[in-house]
Write a protein that holds these residues in place. Structure first.
Motif, PDB file in Angstrom:
ATOM      1  N   TYR A 181      72.809  19.311  34.952  1.00 24.99           N
ATOM      2  CA  TYR A 181      73.035  20.749  35.134  1.00 24.99           C
ATOM      3  C   TYR A 181      74.459  21.235  34.900  1.00 24.99           C
ATOM      4  O   TYR A 181      75.094  21.782  35.778  1.00 24.99           O
ATOM      5  CB  TYR A 181      72.528  21.186  36.510  1.00 24.99           C
ATOM      6  N   PHE A 223      67.206  23.853  31.044  1.00 24.22           N
ATOM      7  CA  PHE A 223      66.184  23.801  32.087  1.00 24.22           C
ATOM      8  C   PHE A 223      65.412  25.115  32.152  1.00 24.22           C
ATOM      9  O   PHE A 223      64.189  25.116  32.311  1.00 24.22           O
ATOM     10  CB  PHE A 223      66.764  23.442  33.461  1.00 24.22           C
ATOM     11  N   TYR A 257      55.143  22.748  30.593  1.00 23.74           N
ATOM     12  CA  TYR A 257      55.771  22.627  31.910  1.00 23.74           C
ATOM     13  C   TYR A 257      55.104  23.616  32.870  1.00 23.74           C
ATOM     14  O   TYR A 257      55.527  24.747  33.041  1.00 23.74           O
ATOM     15  CB  TYR A 257      57.285  22.857  31.818  1.00 23.74           C
ATOM     16  N   GLY A 301      60.400  24.976  43.586  1.00 22.78           N
ATOM     17  CA  GLY A 301      60.485  24.288  42.298  1.00 22.78           C
ATOM     18  C   GLY A 301      60.225  22.797  42.337  1.00 22.78           C
ATOM     19  O   GLY A 301      60.319  22.127  41.323  1.00 22.78           O
ATOM     20  N   SER A 302      59.938  22.255  43.506  1.00 20.37           N
ATOM     21  CA  SER A 302      59.725  20.816  43.699  1.00 20.37           C
ATOM     22  C   SER A 302      60.974  19.991  43.413  1.00 20.37           C
ATOM     23  O   SER A 302      60.881  18.837  43.018  1.00 20.37           O
ATOM     24  CB  SER A 302      58.542  20.292  42.868  1.00 20.37           C
ATOM     25  N   ASN A 328      63.115  15.062  43.254  1.00 21.90           N
ATOM     26  CA  ASN A 328      64.160  14.255  42.620  1.00 21.90           C
ATOM     27  C   ASN A 328      64.673  13.131  43.522  1.00 21.90           C
ATOM     28  O   ASN A 328      65.422  12.276  43.069  1.00 21.90           O
ATOM     29  CB  ASN A 328      65.360  15.131  42.243  1.00 21.90           C
ATOM     30  N   TYR A 357      56.779  16.410  30.865  1.00 24.35           N
ATOM     31  CA  TYR A 357      58.093  15.777  30.867  1.00 24.35           C
ATOM     32  C   TYR A 357      58.471  15.199  29.505  1.00 24.35           C
ATOM     33  O   TYR A 357      59.511  14.558  29.370  1.00 24.35           O
ATOM     34  CB  TYR A 357      58.172  14.723  31.976  1.00 24.35           C
ATOM     35  N   GLU A 376      66.240  10.166  35.892  1.00 28.60           N
ATOM     36  CA  GLU A 376      65.548  11.023  36.861  1.00 28.60           C
ATOM     37  C   GLU A 376      64.262  10.408  37.398  1.00 28.60           C
ATOM     38  O   GLU A 376      63.538   9.730  36.681  1.00 28.60           O
ATOM     39  CB  GLU A 376      65.194  12.380  36.214  1.00 28.60           C
ATOM     40  N   SER A 396      60.933  12.106  39.462  1.00 26.91           N
ATOM     41  CA  SER A 396      60.341  13.356  39.926  1.00 26.91           C
ATOM     42  C   SER A 396      59.057  12.982  40.667  1.00 26.91           C
ATOM     43  O   SER A 396      58.007  12.762  40.061  1.00 26.91           O
ATOM     44  CB  SER A 396      60.063  14.263  38.717  1.00 26.91           C
TER      45      SER A 396
HETATM   46  C1  AVJ Z   1      64.113  20.830  38.714  1.00 24.92           C
HETATM   47  C2  AVJ Z   1      63.763  18.647  39.576  1.00 24.92           C
HETATM   48  C3  AVJ Z   1      62.016  20.263  39.701  1.00 24.92           C
HETATM   49  O1  AVJ Z   1      61.517  17.359  38.239  1.00 24.92           O
HETATM   50  O2  AVJ Z   1      60.283  18.827  37.239  1.00 24.92           O
HETATM   51  C4  AVJ Z   1      62.214  19.198  34.399  1.00 24.92           C
HETATM   52  C5  AVJ Z   1      63.569  18.818  36.567  1.00 24.92           C
HETATM   53  N1  AVJ Z   1      63.087  17.256  34.678  1.00 24.92           N
HETATM   54  N2  AVJ Z   1      61.887  18.434  33.350  1.00 24.92           N
HETATM   55  C6  AVJ Z   1      61.378  18.446  37.670  1.00 24.92           C
HETATM   56  C7  AVJ Z   1      62.968  18.448  35.250  1.00 24.92           C
HETATM   57  C8  AVJ Z   1      62.416  17.274  33.514  1.00 24.92           C
HETATM   58  C9  AVJ Z   1      62.573  19.374  37.534  1.00 24.92           C
HETATM   59  N3  AVJ Z   1      63.121  19.757  38.859  1.00 24.92           N
END
Ligand code: AVJ
Length: 358
Positions: A76, A84, A93, A197-198, A202, A245, A319, A321
């Protein structure tokens, strides 16, 4: 309460203290530029890393592991925040849209549960668009947005204050994994921590409990009437997760690679992000989507004072998720001191909005 954890990857090295309540400038002293005189390129390329010392140490620590990691918070920067936002509008998404649909469909019921006149505190506020809808609907009195991407947040806070003139808006530069100092004069009554936003996904479950406890602490005494409104992404068919993703237009790939460009600026490294491939998959055992960057060939990456080799196919984990079921997440909430909750989901049970009280 102190919490020295990075999203996804527990680390013994604390990340930098980013927060500067009330100010948009980092209060952290910047280090001197580091130039390795032993390096033949030292004269040609004087490197001025923009990260502070502790942060640089934490990043290098992650990169030096046998299984190298970069914390997802490094997605970020300005460009990453913009990418994003593009992701949230991608057809694949579903996360943002489905959460939005829950707020629209169950808005009355959610508003009734939360109550009016709340003081909304949002860690990771980003573009403040969700806050705008929420504060409007709830007739909130104050809003405190917290984000690591400070310029982005500052502009968003200004826009929010323009459209909701009766709302007192404040922006704080801060990293949610650090203890956040709220403004001294923030009312204690009716605080609402808003974490949509969940983003909680993370964090590893144990880290999530720490964060939730920290949010619980921001609410003061149970008698102060504070509560938490949080979004969680539920488990769903793997092909849906996979597409979300690893989108067809490659925005998520660019978002992932951008972490390397950001890290280059912070530690003075020489990653070529074009030499890394985006990889995302669902890890069923851990119920999480993982994102990695895969080295396209053998290479050496250097930074002032060090570096490392990567062999072709080697990955940097960027990451996790997590996709929590309601039951599993309710247990985390309980552990963090939230004894009661109410939840709303969409027709397909893809996402849940949870309102929890101590
Ligand atoms: C912002 C953490 C909710 O995990 O879906 C989006 C970040 N990573 N696409 C997620 C994200 C890949 C997102 N968050």
């Amino acid at each position: 309460m102190s919490l020295n954890l990075h999203p996804s990857h527990a680390s013994s090295v604390p990340s930098s203290a980013h927060f500067a309540p009330g100010a948009m400038m980092s209060m952290t002293p910047r280090s001197k530029p580091v130039v390795s005189l032993a390096s033949p390129q030292a004269q040609a390329a004087t490197v001025w890393p923009s990260g502070d010392v502790t942060e640089r140490q934490a990043i290098i620590h992650g990169l030096s592991q046998v299984k190298p990691t970069i914390s997802p918070k490094y997605f970020y920067d300005e460009r990453g925040s913009a990418l994003f936002e593009t992701i949230t509008r991608l057809p694949e998404y579903y996360v943002t849209r489905v959460e939005q649909s829950i707020f629209e469909r169950h808005g009355n019921s959610i508003a009734a549960s939360v109550g009016a006149d709340s003081v909304v505190i949002e860690p990771g506020a980003g573009n403040c668009e969700k806050a705008r809808a929420l504060c409007d609907r709830l007739h909130s009195t104050e809003f405190v947005g917290i984000d690591i991407s400070t310029e982005h947040l500052q502009e968003a806070a200004k826009r929010l204050s323009d459209v909701l003139p009766w709302l007192r808006v404040r922006a704080i530069a801060g990293d949610i994994t650090e203890p956040i100092r709220l403004p001294e004069d923030l009312p204690r009554r009716n605080r609402l921590v808003f974490y949509p936003g969940s983003s909680i996904g993370n964090f590893e479950p144990a880290q999530a409990v720490h964060l939730l406890s920290q949010m619980r602490a921001m609410l003061g005494e149970a008698s102060d009437g504070g509560s938490l409104l949080i979004g969680i992404d539920l488990p769903k068919p793997v092909h849906i997760l996979q597409a979300a993703y690893d989108d067809a237009s490659g925005v998520t790939a660019a978002f992932n690679r951008n972490a390397l460009d950001h890290v280059n600026r912070l530690i003075g490294s020489d990653f070529d992000s074009q030499h890394w491939k985006h990889r995302a998959f669902f890890n069923a055992e851990c119920s999480r989507v993982e994102m990695h960057l895969v080295a396209l060939h053998d290479m050496r990456v250097s930074w002032p004072g060090g570096g490392r080799e990567f062999s072709m196919g080697e990955r940097i984990h960027t990451e996790n998720s997590y996709k929590y079921s309601l039951d599993v997440f309710a247990a985390l909430l309980r552990e963090a001191g939230f004894g009661q909750y109410q939840s709303w989901t969409d027709d397909q049970d893809w996402f849940a909005v949870i309102h929890a009280r101590p």
